[in-house]
Design a protein around this motif. Structure first.
Motif, PDB file in Angstrom:
ATOM      1  N   ARG A  12       0.831  -1.204   0.000  1.00 38.55           N
ATOM      2  CA  ARG A  12       0.000   0.000   0.000  1.00 38.55           C
ATOM      3  C   ARG A  12       0.867   1.256   0.000  1.00 38.55           C
ATOM      4  NH1 ARG A  12      -5.336  -0.971   3.817  1.00 38.55           N
ATOM      5  NH2 ARG A  12      -5.968  -2.962   2.917  1.00 38.55           N
ATOM      6  N   VAL A  13       1.950   1.233   0.773  1.00 41.12           N
ATOM      7  CA  VAL A  13       2.859   2.381   0.788  1.00 41.12           C
ATOM      8  C   VAL A  13       3.474   2.565  -0.593  1.00 41.12           C
ATOM      9  CG1 VAL A  13       5.005   3.307   1.748  1.00 41.12           C
ATOM     10  CG2 VAL A  13       3.366   2.158   3.245  1.00 41.12           C
ATOM     11  N   ALA A  14       3.844   1.453  -1.237  1.00 44.07           N
ATOM     12  CA  ALA A  14       4.408   1.533  -2.586  1.00 44.07           C
ATOM     13  C   ALA A  14       3.414   2.166  -3.543  1.00 44.07           C
ATOM     14  CB  ALA A  14       4.814   0.134  -3.070  1.00 44.07           C
ATOM     15  N   ARG A  15       2.143   1.798  -3.425  1.00 47.29           N
ATOM     16  CA  ARG A  15       1.131   2.367  -4.312  1.00 47.29           C
ATOM     17  C   ARG A  15       0.950   3.866  -4.055  1.00 47.29           C
ATOM     18  NH1 ARG A  15      -1.701  -2.641  -3.522  1.00 47.29           N
ATOM     19  NH2 ARG A  15      -3.031  -1.671  -1.925  1.00 47.29           N
ATOM     20  N   VAL A  16       0.979   4.242  -2.783  1.00 42.86           N
ATOM     21  CA  VAL A  16       0.840   5.672  -2.454  1.00 42.86           C
ATOM     22  C   VAL A  16       2.031   6.449  -3.005  1.00 42.86           C
ATOM     23  CG1 VAL A  16       0.876   7.343  -0.564  1.00 42.86           C
ATOM     24  CG2 VAL A  16      -0.605   5.342  -0.419  1.00 42.86           C
ATOM     25  N   ASN A  17       3.248   5.931  -2.790  1.00 44.17           N
ATOM     26  CA  ASN A  17       4.435   6.614  -3.297  1.00 44.17           C
ATOM     27  C   ASN A  17       4.412   6.679  -4.822  1.00 44.17           C
ATOM     28  OD1 ASN A  17       5.322   6.994  -0.708  1.00 44.17           O
ATOM     29  ND2 ASN A  17       6.822   5.340  -0.739  1.00 44.17           N
ATOM     30  N   ALA A  18       3.938   5.599  -5.455  1.00 42.36           N
ATOM     31  CA  ALA A  18       3.834   5.589  -6.914  1.00 42.36           C
ATOM     32  C   ALA A  18       2.839   6.657  -7.384  1.00 42.36           C
ATOM     33  CB  ALA A  18       3.416   4.213  -7.410  1.00 42.36           C
ATOM     34  N   ALA A  19       1.731   6.798  -6.654  1.00 45.33           N
ATOM     35  CA  ALA A  19       0.746   7.827  -7.000  1.00 45.33           C
ATOM     36  C   ALA A  19       1.343   9.218  -6.858  1.00 45.33           C
ATOM     37  CB  ALA A  19      -0.493   7.683  -6.110  1.00 45.33           C
ATOM     38  N   TYR A  20       2.148   9.418  -5.825  1.00 46.00           N
ATOM     39  CA  TYR A  20       2.848  10.694  -5.654  1.00 46.00           C
ATOM     40  C   TYR A  20       3.740  10.979  -6.864  1.00 46.00           C
ATOM     41  CZ  TYR A  20       1.672  11.349  -0.658  1.00 46.00           C
ATOM     42  OH  TYR A  20       1.040  11.572   0.529  1.00 46.00           O
ATOM     43  N   VAL A  21       4.532   9.966  -7.261  1.00 44.34           N
ATOM     44  CA  VAL A  21       5.465  10.137  -8.381  1.00 44.34           C
ATOM     45  C   VAL A  21       4.716  10.539  -9.650  1.00 44.34           C
ATOM     46  CG1 VAL A  21       7.081   8.946  -9.927  1.00 44.34           C
ATOM     47  CG2 VAL A  21       7.209   8.557  -7.451  1.00 44.34           C
ATOM     48  N   GLU A  22       3.602   9.882  -9.902  1.00 45.75           N
ATOM     49  CA  GLU A  22       2.835  10.141 -11.120  1.00 45.75           C
ATOM     50  C   GLU A  22       2.249  11.552 -11.146  1.00 45.75           C
ATOM     51  OE1 GLU A  22       2.491   8.460 -13.804  1.00 45.75           O
ATOM     52  OE2 GLU A  22       2.943   6.360 -13.367  1.00 45.75           O
ATOM     53  N   LYS A  23       2.128  12.182  -9.984  1.00 42.37           N
ATOM     54  CA  LYS A  23       1.584  13.536  -9.929  1.00 42.37           C
ATOM     55  C   LYS A  23       2.622  14.594 -10.292  1.00 42.37           C
ATOM     56  CE  LYS A  23      -1.009  14.611  -6.356  1.00 42.37           C
ATOM     57  NZ  LYS A  23      -1.460  14.719  -4.936  1.00 42.37           N
ATOM     58  N   VAL A  24       3.898  14.215 -10.354  1.00 41.23           N
ATOM     59  CA  VAL A  24       4.961  15.175 -10.674  1.00 41.23           C
ATOM     60  C   VAL A  24       5.202  15.160 -12.180  1.00 41.23           C
ATOM     61  CG1 VAL A  24       7.349  15.865 -10.245  1.00 41.23           C
ATOM     62  CG2 VAL A  24       6.018  14.775  -8.419  1.00 41.23           C
ATOM     63  N   PRO A  25       5.017  16.267 -12.859  1.00 46.95           N
ATOM     64  CA  PRO A  25       5.212  16.306 -14.309  1.00 46.95           C
ATOM     65  C   PRO A  25       6.607  15.816 -14.709  1.00 46.95           C
ATOM     66  CG  PRO A  25       4.165  18.331 -13.552  1.00 46.95           C
ATOM     67  CD  PRO A  25       4.575  17.577 -12.328  1.00 46.95           C
ATOM     68  N   GLY A  26       6.648  14.992 -15.751  1.00 45.70           N
ATOM     69  CA  GLY A  26       7.920  14.507 -16.261  1.00 45.70           C
ATOM     70  C   GLY A  26       8.353  13.175 -15.690  1.00 45.70           C
ATOM     71  N   PHE A  27       7.570  12.612 -14.748  1.00 38.25           N
ATOM     72  CA  PHE A  27       7.928  11.344 -14.112  1.00 38.25           C
ATOM     73  C   PHE A  27       6.875  10.282 -14.410  1.00 38.25           C
ATOM     74  CE2 PHE A  27      10.483  14.352 -11.848  1.00 38.25           C
ATOM     75  CZ  PHE A  27      11.623  13.656 -11.465  1.00 38.25           C
ATOM     76  N   HIS A  28       7.329   9.057 -14.584  1.00 36.12           N
ATOM     77  CA  HIS A  28       6.434   7.937 -14.849  1.00 36.12           C
ATOM     78  C   HIS A  28       6.922   6.723 -14.059  1.00 36.12           C
ATOM     79  CE1 HIS A  28       5.299   4.250 -17.187  1.00 36.12           C
ATOM     80  NE2 HIS A  28       4.115   4.823 -17.029  1.00 36.12           N
ATOM     81  N   VAL A  29       5.996   6.028 -13.409  1.00 35.31           N
ATOM     82  CA  VAL A  29       6.345   4.822 -12.651  1.00 35.31           C
ATOM     83  C   VAL A  29       6.413   3.643 -13.610  1.00 35.31           C
ATOM     84  CG1 VAL A  29       5.646   3.229 -10.822  1.00 35.31           C
ATOM     85  CG2 VAL A  29       5.323   5.696 -10.525  1.00 35.31           C
TER      86      VAL A  29
END
Length: 228
Positions: A12-29
């Protein structure tokens, strides 16, 4: 796009962190991993990776052991440690093994965003190539010195904050301050104080549960639940 591998033993923490990453322009999980072995396998099999967000506490090895094995294999993928490990020896070892940054849990989206944006700026600087004068060298080394997430308000404990955060993050649905208190062992007043802090920083959402009479009950849910 900057391709990122998110490594955390808690799915679940990994999914939350992945969601954070996806919100930053220029980054893709590009992928997630939940153990050292899985992380190393992903590093070998994913077609492209630029950055690893790496937890230290993994079930089969430490994050530092993963970095060591990466370097032994000749894998120079950039690493930012994202972990609750805060002892100086671990921080120092991470630096010596080539971790570019070290983000201590708990953190808000703003804390991770600052690190990622600084990393993107570093890549833009390095992609220019050529020779560097001292001012350019200073800019390169200072690129990752982005301000960290603001410290907790005075009187708030990082340990208690992480306890309430983890309880809310792992809950199946909205919880009241009383339910948080019962699950964590803190007082209802303490739980309420930290829940309000999570709400103010955008990590929790307040919902209202209406009963037959009286004021509605305040209940809280992890803010990214609907996004992951």
């Amino acid at each position: 796009m900057i391709e990122v591998l998110v490594v955390d033993d808690d799915m679940r923490v990994a999914r939350v962190n992945a969601a954070y990453v996806e919100k930053v322009p220029g980054f893709h999980v590009a992928g997630e991993a939940h153990s050292a072995a899985e992380a190393l396998h992903r590093l070998e099999t994913l077609p492209r990776l630029d950055l690893v967000l790496l937890d230290h506490y993994l079930p089969d090895a430490t994050g530092l052991a993963v970095v060591q094995e990466m370097r032994r294999r000749g894998d120079q993928t950039d690493v930012i440690m994202v972990t609750a490990a805060r002892d100086v020896s671990t921080v120092q070892a991470a630096m010596r093994h080539g971790a570019l940054q070290y983000l201590v849990k708990p953190f808000a989206f703003a804390g991770l965003r600052a690190k990622l944006e600084a990393y993107a700026e570093l890549r833009r600087t390095l992609d220019g190539g050529g020779e560097a004068e001292q001012t350019e060298v200073d800019r390169i080394f200072g690129a990752l010195s982005a301000p960290s997430e603001p410290a907790l308000p005075k009187g708030h404990s990082p340990t208690t904050a992480e306890l309430v955060r983890q309880c809310l993050m792992h809950a199946d649905g909205p919880l009241s301050a009383q339910e948080i208190a019962e699950r964590t062992g803190v007082s209802r007043q303490t739980a309420q104080r930290y829940l309000k802090l999570l709400e103010r920083t955008g990590r929790a959402r307040l919902t209202l549960k209406y009963g037959d009479a009286g004021r509605p009950e305040h209940r809280y849910v992890w803010a990214t639940r609907g996004q992951v």
